[in-house]
Every structure is written in C-alpha cells, then in structure tokens.
Design a protein around this motif. Structure first.
Motif, mmCIF file in Angstrom:
data_model
loop_
_atom_site.group_PDB
_atom_site.id
_atom_site.type_symbol
_atom_site.label_atom_id
_atom_site.label_comp_id
_atom_site.label_asym_id
_atom_site.label_seq_id
_atom_site.Cartn_x
_atom_site.Cartn_y
_atom_site.Cartn_z
ATOM 1 N N HIS A 191 -2.452 -10.267 9.588
ATOM 2 C CA HIS A 191 -1.918 -10.096 8.232
ATOM 3 C C HIS A 191 -0.451 -10.509 8.206
ATOM 4 O O HIS A 191 0.200 -10.588 9.244
ATOM 5 C CB HIS A 191 -2.104 -8.663 7.726
ATOM 6 C CG HIS A 191 -1.406 -7.608 8.516
ATOM 7 N ND1 HIS A 191 -0.068 -7.350 8.394
ATOM 8 C CD2 HIS A 191 -1.868 -6.753 9.456
ATOM 9 C CE1 HIS A 191 0.270 -6.368 9.211
ATOM 10 N NE2 HIS A 191 -0.801 -5.994 9.878
ATOM 11 N N ASP B 25 4.251 6.096 -5.554
ATOM 12 C CA ASP B 25 3.229 5.335 -6.266
ATOM 13 C C ASP B 25 3.141 5.687 -7.749
ATOM 14 O O ASP B 25 2.250 5.234 -8.451
ATOM 15 C CB ASP B 25 1.875 5.441 -5.581
ATOM 16 C CG ASP B 25 1.377 6.861 -5.437
ATOM 17 O OD1 ASP B 25 2.044 7.793 -5.951
ATOM 18 O OD2 ASP B 25 0.327 7.054 -4.812
ATOM 19 N N THR C 19 -2.597 3.555 6.710
ATOM 20 C CA THR C 19 -3.888 3.575 7.393
ATOM 21 C C THR C 19 -4.867 2.582 6.779
ATOM 22 O O THR C 19 -5.881 2.263 7.400
ATOM 23 C CB THR C 19 -4.513 4.986 7.411
ATOM 24 O OG1 THR C 19 -4.740 5.421 6.071
ATOM 25 C CG2 THR C 19 -3.612 5.969 8.149
ATOM 26 N N ASP C 20 -4.572 2.074 5.582
ATOM 27 C CA ASP C 20 -5.402 1.024 4.986
ATOM 28 C C ASP C 20 -5.471 -0.188 5.907
ATOM 29 O O ASP C 20 -6.435 -0.948 5.873
ATOM 30 C CB ASP C 20 -4.846 0.571 3.631
ATOM 31 C CG ASP C 20 -4.949 1.646 2.559
ATOM 32 O OD1 ASP C 20 -5.735 2.604 2.730
ATOM 33 O OD2 ASP C 20 -4.236 1.521 1.549
ATOM 34 N N PHE C 21 -4.442 -0.378 6.721
ATOM 35 C CA PHE C 21 -4.353 -1.542 7.598
ATOM 36 C C PHE C 21 -4.555 -1.180 9.068
ATOM 37 O O PHE C 21 -4.334 -1.994 9.945
ATOM 38 C CB PHE C 21 -2.988 -2.227 7.430
ATOM 39 C CG PHE C 21 -2.810 -2.834 6.079
ATOM 40 C CD1 PHE C 21 -3.191 -4.136 5.840
ATOM 41 C CD2 PHE C 21 -2.272 -2.094 5.041
ATOM 42 C CE1 PHE C 21 -3.035 -4.702 4.584
ATOM 43 C CE2 PHE C 21 -2.113 -2.644 3.778
ATOM 44 C CZ PHE C 21 -2.502 -3.952 3.554
ATOM 45 N N THR D 227 0.829 -1.189 0.000
ATOM 46 C CA THR D 227 0.000 0.000 0.000
ATOM 47 C C THR D 227 0.874 1.252 0.000
ATOM 48 O O THR D 227 2.060 1.174 0.316
ATOM 49 C CB THR D 227 -0.933 0.013 1.241
ATOM 50 O OG1 THR D 227 -1.802 1.139 1.170
ATOM 51 C CG2 THR D 227 -0.145 0.058 2.530
ATOM 52 N N SER D 228 0.284 2.364 -0.356
ATOM 53 C CA SER D 228 0.979 3.641 -0.219
ATOM 54 C C SER D 228 0.423 4.417 0.982
ATOM 55 O O SER D 228 0.851 5.513 1.261
ATOM 56 C CB SER D 228 0.829 4.481 -1.491
ATOM 57 O OG SER D 228 -0.525 4.787 -1.727
ATOM 58 N N ASP D 229 -0.527 3.812 1.677
ATOM 59 C CA ASP D 229 -1.157 4.458 2.830
ATOM 60 C C ASP D 229 -1.342 3.427 3.942
ATOM 61 O O ASP D 229 -2.251 2.601 3.894
ATOM 62 C CB ASP D 229 -2.502 5.041 2.420
ATOM 63 C CG ASP D 229 -3.180 5.819 3.528
ATOM 64 O OD1 ASP D 229 -2.636 5.889 4.654
ATOM 65 O OD2 ASP D 229 -4.267 6.351 3.270
#
Length: 59
Positions: A16, A25, A6-8, A2-4
């Motif tokens: 995970h 990105d 906060t997605d996780f 991801t590039s963010d």
C-alpha cells in the motif's frame, strides 16, 4: 485513510502507498479535504512520505 489502523493489519507495508489516520472522525468533510490537500502539497513526492501520518495534526 482510516480511523482504525487495524483495517490495514493484514496488508504488508510494501502493498500500500501509506496510511493516513484520522482520529477525529466527526470532523467536517471540508476540513478533512483541506488537511489532505495541505499534506499532499507539503510532500515533494511519494517517496518523501514515511508511510504513516495522523491527519488530525494537519488541520
């Protein structure tokens, strides 16, 4: 990947396999794939992965 990160944010660390951040990105897909392959080849097994890497450092 991801590039963010906060997605996780809502996912517990034990739910995970780890997070790979990509800050650039706009990087071409072939360079992303090459860096991922290099990263995977470097770690001897999943347990050696600390759970967090910045893919930009592997390019």
């Amino acid at each position: 990947m991801t590039s963010d990160v906060t997605d996780f944010g809502a996912v517990a660390d034990d739910e995970h396999a780890g997070i790979v951040l990509l800050y650039d990105d706009t990087m071409p897909g072939h360079r992303v794939a090459s860096a991922l392959i290099h990263m995977v080849d470097t770690y001897p097994d999943r347990d050696a992965f600390a759970g967090y890497e910045q893919l930009d450092d592997w390019v």
